[in-house]
Design a protein around this motif. Sequence first.
Motif, short mmCIF file in Angstrom:
data_model
loop_
_atom_site.label_atom_id
_atom_site.label_comp_id
_atom_site.label_asym_id
_atom_site.label_seq_id
_atom_site.Cartn_x
_atom_site.Cartn_y
_atom_site.Cartn_z
N THR A 237 41.82 28.43 31.69
CA THR A 237 42.13 28.44 33.12
C THR A 237 43.16 29.52 33.44
N ASP A 238 43.05 30.06 34.64
CA ASP A 238 44.01 31.08 35.07
C ASP A 238 45.33 30.42 35.46
N VAL A 239 46.42 30.96 34.90
CA VAL A 239 47.75 30.46 35.24
C VAL A 239 48.27 31.16 36.49
N ARG A 240 48.16 32.47 36.50
CA ARG A 240 48.55 33.25 37.67
C ARG A 240 47.94 34.64 37.57
N THR A 241 47.76 35.26 38.72
CA THR A 241 47.29 36.64 38.76
C THR A 241 48.50 37.55 38.73
N VAL A 242 48.50 38.52 37.81
CA VAL A 242 49.64 39.42 37.65
C VAL A 242 49.32 40.85 38.08
N TYR A 243 48.04 41.12 38.36
CA TYR A 243 47.67 42.42 38.91
C TYR A 243 46.47 42.22 39.83
N GLY A 244 46.51 42.83 41.02
CA GLY A 244 45.42 42.71 41.97
C GLY A 244 45.50 41.43 42.76
N GLU A 245 44.41 41.13 43.45
CA GLU A 245 44.35 39.96 44.31
C GLU A 245 43.73 38.78 43.57
N GLU A 246 44.28 37.60 43.84
CA GLU A 246 43.81 36.41 43.15
C GLU A 246 42.35 36.12 43.45
N SER A 247 41.90 36.45 44.67
CA SER A 247 40.53 36.17 45.07
C SER A 247 39.65 37.40 44.89
N ALA A 248 39.94 38.17 43.85
CA ALA A 248 39.30 39.48 43.71
C ALA A 248 37.99 39.43 42.94
N GLU A 249 37.24 38.35 43.04
CA GLU A 249 35.96 38.25 42.37
C GLU A 249 34.90 39.02 43.15
N ALA A 250 34.22 39.96 42.50
CA ALA A 250 33.22 40.78 43.18
C ALA A 250 31.92 40.01 43.33
N GLU A 251 31.39 39.99 44.53
CA GLU A 251 30.08 39.41 44.75
C GLU A 251 29.02 40.34 44.18
#
Length: 540
Positions: A228-242
Motif C-alpha cells: 500500500t502507498d504510505v505517501r506520495t513524495v514526488y508528483g501528484e497523488e492522483s497521478a494515475e494515467a488513464e
Amino acid sequence: MGVRVNARTKRWVLGIAGLSVVAIVAAGILVLRGESAGEAPGEQAEPDVPAPAEVVAGYLEAFAAGDLQRAANLTDDPATAAAMLADSRSGVNAKQVSAYPVSVPPPAEGTNTVEGSFRIKWTLGPERVWQYENPIRLDRAAEGWTVHWSPTLIHPRLADGQRLAARSRIGSPAVLDRDGAPLLVWRQGGAKATENALAPLLLDGMSRLATEQAADSLSVAIVAADGTDVRTVYGEESAEAEPLTATVSAATQRAAQAAVDSAGAPTMLVAIQPSTGDILAVAQNAAAGDVPNALSGLYAPGSTFKIATVAAALQGGVSADAVLPCPGTARIGTRTIPNDGEFDLGAVPLHEAFAHSCNTTFAQLAADLPADGLERAASQFGLNADFAIPGITTEAGKVVAAADPVQRLEDGIGQGRVQASPFGVALMAATVAAGEAVTPRLWRGQDTTVNDGYRAPSRSVLRTIGGMMREVVTTGTGTALRGFGDLRGKTGTAQLARDRNQAHGWFAGYQGDIAFAVMVSGAGTSDPALDVAGTFLGDR
C-alpha cells in the motif's frame, strides 16, 4: 583527482569555503569527491584509513552507478542495505541517478561519529528531475569509518520495510482497442505490446504517444511492505494515467493480418470506418517488411484510380448511361492503350465500362479532361490531402496536373505519374461509402490535424459511383467476391515502372460501414488481391 600525498598525512579538511571537492564521473553518473594534503587540527594520523568524506564519496559513487552491493558493503548492515537499495532503485526505474555530498566535516577530536548530508538526483524522463537532500552518519569501527545504515539514506521519510516506487501502472493497460481490449500494457521501460500483439505497424507509435501522455502523470510514492502507498513524495497523488483508446478493432485487425498472411507475395491491407474515419486495421505480411508502407508507401494504383477518373467524367457532364466505345486497343495521340487481354466490348454504357475496367474507354475520357481535371478529382477523394494523425505517419497519394493528353490518359487508368498508398486507396473507398469527405483518425480524444483537407464530390455523384462499384462485384472484374453480400469495389492492376512485365494487384471496396484496400505487390493481376479481400471478409 588532487595530487596524492603521503598516506599518513592524507586527510579531508573543512575550509572557509566548505568542503573542497572535485568531480569524477562514474558510468555517466556525477559524484563529487575531494582530497586535501593536510591534517585537521587535533586529528591523529591513522595509516591507510579512509577519511569520512572518502567513505561517503565511495558510497555515493557506487549508489549512483547502480553498484548497490558495493555501496551496501560500506555500511554497517550490508544485507539490509543491499535489499532496500535494490528495491527502491528498481521501483523508481530512473533514467539516470546522480549523488553528491553537501557537507561531510572531518571528525571532531575524540568523537567516533560524523554527521553530514548529500543530495540524490533522479532523472525520471525529459524535464523530469527529482532531487532532495538526505542525512548521512558515519561511525568509527575497528576497521575504519562505516556508513550507518538507515532507510533515510534513500529518502529522508523512508522507514524500515518501505521502498520507493514510481506509480508506473505496471501491468495495467496503456492502450485499449475500440472495444476495451488491451493492445499495450505498462511494463518496466514503458508501454509494451500485449502477449498476442496486434497491429505491429502501429505499436511503436502507440507506445510513444502513451508514454508522452503518461509523463504528465508520473509520481513516486513510499510503499509499505504490504504494497500500500504510505505517501506520495514526488508528483501528484492522483497521478494515475488513464489508458488511451485507439480506433483499431482487435477483431478486424486479426482478420486483416490473417488475410495478408495468406498471401505469399508482399501484401498490405488498410481498413477504415467511413462513418467516423476510424482506422480499424493496418496490416502487412512478413514479405512486405516492417516499414509501414501500408500507410505511407506510394504506388501506381492501377484501375482503382478509375474511381477518381469516373468522378471527373460525371462532374464534366458525362452520364453513367452514356454509351462509349470499349475496343480491345485504342490509339490516342502517340500511345496505344490495350485492355487487359485486349478484350473488346464494343460500345457500352459508362457504368459497364467501369465494371469491366475498360482501359480504352477511360484513357479517352482522361485525355479529354482539362489539364487539372484528374488532379482536382483525385483531391476530392483525399489523395492530395495531408493529415497529421498522432502516433503514425500517413501519405495518401500524389496526383498533379498534366498538360499532355498522353500523360493524362496514362494517369486516368492509374499508371503514369499517379501515386497512392493502400491507406489513400482505402480513403477513396471510404469517401464513396460515406458520401462525404472522411477525416481518418486513430484515437478517441486525440484529434487528427487536417493540414490540407478535401471536399468530396456531391452525394449524387458518389451514389452513382457506389452503384458502379456494386456492378464490379456482381457482373464485372470482381465477381470472385459475389458471395459476400452487398459488397462494392474496384479491382486494379498497375504495371511497375521499372519492369512493365510485373504489376501490382489491387482491390478497393466497402461493405456496410467498413471500407478497405488491398495491394499485393508483383501479383501480375488483381486476382490475388481479390483472394486476400475474400479471406478478410470471411474472417471479419
